[in-house]
Design an enzyme around this catalytic site. Structure first.
Site, PDB file in Angstrom:
ATOM      1  N   LYS A 182       0.844  -1.187   0.000  1.00  9.21           N
ATOM      2  CA  LYS A 182       0.000   0.000   0.000  1.00  9.21           C
ATOM      3  C   LYS A 182       0.884   1.244   0.000  1.00  9.21           C
ATOM      4  O   LYS A 182       1.472   1.592   1.014  1.00  9.21           O
ATOM      5  CB  LYS A 182      -0.907  -0.008   1.235  1.00  9.21           C
ATOM      6  CG  LYS A 182      -2.239   0.749   1.046  1.00  9.21           C
ATOM      7  CD  LYS A 182      -2.125   2.251   0.951  1.00  9.21           C
ATOM      8  CE  LYS A 182      -1.929   2.882   2.312  1.00  9.21           C
ATOM      9  NZ  LYS A 182      -1.947   4.389   2.214  1.00  9.21           N
ATOM     10  N   GLU A 256       9.646   0.924  11.022  1.00 15.27           N
ATOM     11  CA  GLU A 256      10.685   1.951  10.877  1.00 15.27           C
ATOM     12  C   GLU A 256       9.969   3.287  10.949  1.00 15.27           C
ATOM     13  O   GLU A 256       9.265   3.679  10.023  1.00 15.27           O
ATOM     14  CB  GLU A 256      11.432   1.759   9.554  1.00 15.27           C
ATOM     15  CG  GLU A 256      12.765   2.486   9.501  1.00 15.27           C
ATOM     16  CD  GLU A 256      12.630   3.861   8.882  1.00 15.27           C
ATOM     17  OE1 GLU A 256      12.569   4.831   9.662  1.00 15.27           O
ATOM     18  OE2 GLU A 256      12.587   3.961   7.660  1.00 15.27           O
ATOM     19  N   CYS A 290      13.270  10.395   7.763  1.00 12.54           N
ATOM     20  CA  CYS A 290      13.095   9.937   9.138  1.00 12.54           C
ATOM     21  C   CYS A 290      14.386  10.046   9.941  1.00 12.54           C
ATOM     22  O   CYS A 290      14.352  10.282  11.160  1.00 12.54           O
ATOM     23  CB  CYS A 290      12.569   8.506   9.160  1.00 12.54           C
ATOM     24  SG  CYS A 290      13.539   7.369   8.158  1.00 12.54           S
ATOM     25  N   GLU A 387       9.442  15.612  16.092  1.00 10.47           N
ATOM     26  CA  GLU A 387       9.877  15.461  14.707  1.00 10.47           C
ATOM     27  C   GLU A 387       9.107  16.440  13.828  1.00 10.47           C
ATOM     28  O   GLU A 387       7.879  16.394  13.754  1.00 10.47           O
ATOM     29  CB  GLU A 387       9.647  14.028  14.220  1.00 10.47           C
ATOM     30  CG  GLU A 387      10.172  13.794  12.822  1.00 10.47           C
ATOM     31  CD  GLU A 387       9.947  12.367  12.331  1.00 10.47           C
ATOM     32  OE1 GLU A 387      10.836  11.845  11.632  1.00 10.47           O
ATOM     33  OE2 GLU A 387       8.892  11.794  12.650  1.00 10.47           O
TER      34      GLU A 387
END
Length: 476
Positions: A182, A256, A290, A387
């Site tokens: 996906k 992750e 990331c 973040e």
């Protein structure tokens, strides 16, 4: 005397974008069962690129059933035969790399020189690398006869659409699993072009199925009882939801997730080299990384000198058209992500940090944010803790190596870090104390398919890449 860069646009003519796209199930494209669709737009211009099928629960079930049916014959193939398909895919990716790079930059917003020179070579390299493992699994250190798990479900993000596809698909297929993938809602187009490459390579129907859709599609895939393994790259918030969904089930999972990586610059570092690494670490891919080095920890004695050099370097960065080969920083991927970046940057100012950005004329249409740094940042500031996932750098200082370690580890994340020093002994001392999955020394954001990648704490668990990346897809 200064010289301006003339526009150097990459042509769009190499890419033929269909007006509509179906789901890729059982080797063919088909509309969603309920005929639901959504539009994908170019973040640099807000132009609608295509209409894409939005998969529902019925489509997820059909894709999983197709993958389950294909698993019997695919897993029974000798590894050398599976490798032939992966090698073929890798070569086709190379042959069509310009087409894929242009489409990636259009749909994602990243500069063409990054998609062309970084993403696509790594995509091909991952398929070549895992094709080489397909007939050598008994020598990988996981027992004499490792077996595949079954049907893998992959959910990937919008920051590296093709590369994250390769990270999931290549090891899954090499180890004998089949997969339902996906892609992210805002960047589905290169995954769908990859489906056509799989057709071109003659990949058997059902071995790889691609379902486009929103978060509900991903949630249905993760929860489907026919999935044996979940591989997810994305936000920590969604990763936690996935962990709750699969808890108590038979499913294996690798996550992750987010990061808040620290660049640590000592007074003996080569500062010009460090500046280039810092720029690469936080402004590459608009900070949509990331493992981005979004916190700069610099030793007090060289802080002023480093910041002066860093600001001078930031003033040379070019923001604009992603298809211009001179562009350093492209468009933010979506209006939602731009709003998130603005919110946290405004919070940094409200909490007392000093904001600086070079003089920068942003385009009038699309989603844009100038490269920005904050000084006077403390560990209590939101911009030092949360973040941002954008081109925003928070600068803190330290006096001793121990203080640097404490500040670097003062985060709920643990994905990556970078150390800048001429002393190898200091790099090793720091690396042994930093709680991060990947630690770079005198460089940053260097990737290779042979090297494992992953994090600790809220950055997730499991490893992708290298020999370690095989284990997540084997019943060991």
């Amino acid at each position: 005397m200064t010289f301006d860069y003339a526009p150097a646009p990459e042509s769009r003519a190499i890419v033929d974008i269909p007006a509509s796209h179906g789901l890729f199930v059982d080797g063919e494209f088909r509309p969603a069962a309920d005929e639901a669709v959504f539009k994908t737009v170019a973040p640099a211009s807000e132009e609608v690129l295509s209409e894409v099928a939005n998969a529902g629960a019925e489509d997820v079930d059909a894709a999983v059933r197709s993958a389950r049916k294909a698993f019997a014959s695919w897993s029974a193939l000798p590894g050398s035969e599976r490798a032939k398909y992966l090698f073929r895919i890798a070569r086709l990716v190379q042959e069509r790399s310009r087409e894929l790079a242009v489409l990636e930059s259009l749909d994602n917003g990243k500069p063409i020189r990054e998609s062309r020179d970084v993403d696509l070579p790594l995509v091909a390299a991952h398929f070549f690398y895992y094709a080489g493992w397909a007939d050598k699994l008994e020598h990988a250190g996981f027992g004499p006869a490792p077996r595949p798990l079954g049907v893998a479900g992959g959910v990937i993000p919008w920051n590296f659409p093709l590369l994250m596809l390769a990270w999931k698909v290549a090891p899954a297929l090499a180890t004998g699993n089949t997969m339902v993938l996906k892609p992210a809602e805002t960047t589905p187009l290169t995954a769908l072009l990859f489906a056509r490459i799989c057709q071109q390579a003659g990949l058997p129907p059902g071995v790889l199925n691609i379902l486009t859709g929103d978060g509900a599609t991903g949630a249905a895939l993760v929860a489907h009882p026919g999935i044996d393994k979940v591989a997810f790259t994305g936000s920590t918030e969604v990763g936690k939801a996935i962990a709750r969904t699969v808890a108590g089930s038979h499913k294996r999972v690798t996550l992750e997730l987010g990061g808040k990586a620290a660049h640590i610059v000592f007074d003996d570092a080569a500062l010009d080299q460090a500046v280039e690494g810092i720029v690469q670490g936080i402004f590459f891919n608009q900070g949509h990384v990331c493992c981005a080095g979004s916190r700069l920890l610099v030793q007090e004695s060289v802080a002023d000198e480093l910041l002066a050099a860093l600001k001078a370097r930031m003033s040379t960065l070019r923001v604009g058209d992603p298809l211009d080969k001179n562009t350093d920083i492209g468009a933010i991927n979506s209006a939602e992500q731009l709003a998130r970046i603005r919110e946290l940057a405004d919070a940094g100012e409200a909490e007392g940090a000093e904001r600086w950005a070079p003089s920068c004329e942003l385009p009038s249409t699309g989603y844009w944010f100038a490269p920005t740094l904050f000084t006077g940042v403390t560990q209590a500031h939101r911009i030092a803790r949360e973040e941002i996932f954008g081109p925003v750098l928070s600068v803190l200082t330290f006096r001793t190596p121990q203080e640097a370690v404490e500040k670097a580890n003062n985060t709920p994340y643990g994905l990556s870090a970078g150390i800048w020093t001429e002393k190898g002994s200091r790099s090793l001392w720091m690396a042994n104390r930093l709680r991060a999955g990947v630690i770079w020394s005198n460089t940053f954001n260097k990737f290779d398919p042979t090297s494992p990648f992953g994090g600790y704490q809220e950055s997730g668990y499991g490893r992708e890449g290298g020999r370690h990346g095989l284990e997540a897809y084997l019943d060991v």
